[in-house]
Write an enzyme that holds these catalytic residues in place. Sequence first.
Site, short mmCIF file in Angstrom:
data_model
loop_
_atom_site.label_atom_id
_atom_site.label_comp_id
_atom_site.label_asym_id
_atom_site.label_seq_id
_atom_site.Cartn_x
_atom_site.Cartn_y
_atom_site.Cartn_z
N GLU A 47 0.83 -1.20 0.00
CA GLU A 47 0.00 0.00 0.00
C GLU A 47 0.86 1.25 0.00
OE1 GLU A 47 -2.82 -0.60 3.21
OE2 GLU A 47 -3.92 -2.08 2.01
N CYS A 56 -2.00 -4.66 -5.53
CA CYS A 56 -2.54 -5.92 -5.01
C CYS A 56 -1.47 -7.01 -5.02
CB CYS A 56 -3.72 -6.39 -5.85
SG CYS A 56 -5.25 -5.50 -5.54
N GLU A 58 -1.74 -10.02 -6.18
CA GLU A 58 -1.71 -10.73 -7.47
C GLU A 58 -0.83 -9.98 -8.47
OE1 GLU A 58 -4.26 -9.89 -5.66
OE2 GLU A 58 -5.95 -11.27 -5.82
N CYS A 89 -9.67 -9.14 -6.76
CA CYS A 89 -10.53 -8.00 -7.10
C CYS A 89 -10.74 -7.98 -8.62
CB CYS A 89 -9.88 -6.70 -6.63
SG CYS A 89 -8.47 -6.17 -7.63
N CYS A 92 -7.63 -7.36 -10.72
CA CYS A 92 -6.68 -8.49 -10.76
C CYS A 92 -7.23 -9.65 -11.58
CB CYS A 92 -6.32 -8.92 -9.34
SG CYS A 92 -5.18 -7.75 -8.58
N1 THU Z 1 -6.08 -6.69 -2.19
C1 THU Z 1 -5.24 -7.57 -2.81
O1 THU Z 1 -4.03 -7.55 -2.61
N2 THU Z 1 -5.77 -8.44 -3.69
C2 THU Z 1 -7.11 -8.54 -3.97
O2 THU Z 1 -7.49 -9.30 -4.84
C3 THU Z 1 -8.08 -7.75 -3.21
C4 THU Z 1 -7.52 -6.65 -2.40
C5 THU Z 1 -5.51 -5.72 -1.27
C6 THU Z 1 -5.54 -4.30 -1.77
C7 THU Z 1 -5.46 -3.51 -0.49
O3 THU Z 1 -4.08 -3.36 -0.16
C8 THU Z 1 -6.11 -4.42 0.54
O4 THU Z 1 -6.21 -5.69 -0.05
C9 THU Z 1 -7.49 -3.95 0.96
O5 THU Z 1 -8.30 -3.72 -0.14
#
Ligand code: THU
Length: 136
Positions: A47, A56, A58, A89, A92
């Site tokens: 982040e 993310c 992925e 998400c 991704c």
């Molecule tokens: N996040 C992922 O790393 N992968 C996903 O498929 C869904 C969300 C992360 C993004 C963010 O840093 C945290 O989860 C909360 O949304």
Amino acid sequence: MQDALRTELLNVARAAHAVAYAPYSNYRVGAALLAEDGRIFGGCNVENAAYPQGNCAESGAISAMVLAGQRRATAVLVYGAGLHPITPCGGCRQRLREFCDPKTFRVLAVNEGGLQQEWTLEQLLPHSFGPDHLFP
Ligand code: THU
């Protein structure tokens, strides 16, 4: 997928989850991407104080695979906390779509309690847009 391979993916995703940088959402995610040649690439969410600039898990795993010279993947395991196993998400799903056959690509979701769910990418992203549309 064989149990031993599933365990290997889980171990990589859990190790990635352990080092994820998620001070803003407090929601750490680890991913393990299985390339066509059998290699496994890990990724974690990273982040940023400027919130939209976060990545993310992925995404990180895809970057690691491409950097290693692989462009086809057959499965991903995503690991996170919470009651419900975490699914990729929307963004991704599309990123994964670029490097796989959605009909056969497996998406495995596992939460900290060990709850597991599994889909094909096509189930999660039906009627998807992909490289075939641009290069028929
Ligand atoms: N996040 C992922 O790393 N992968 C996903 O498929 C869904 C969300 C992360 C993004 C963010 O840093 C945290 O989860 C909360 O949304």
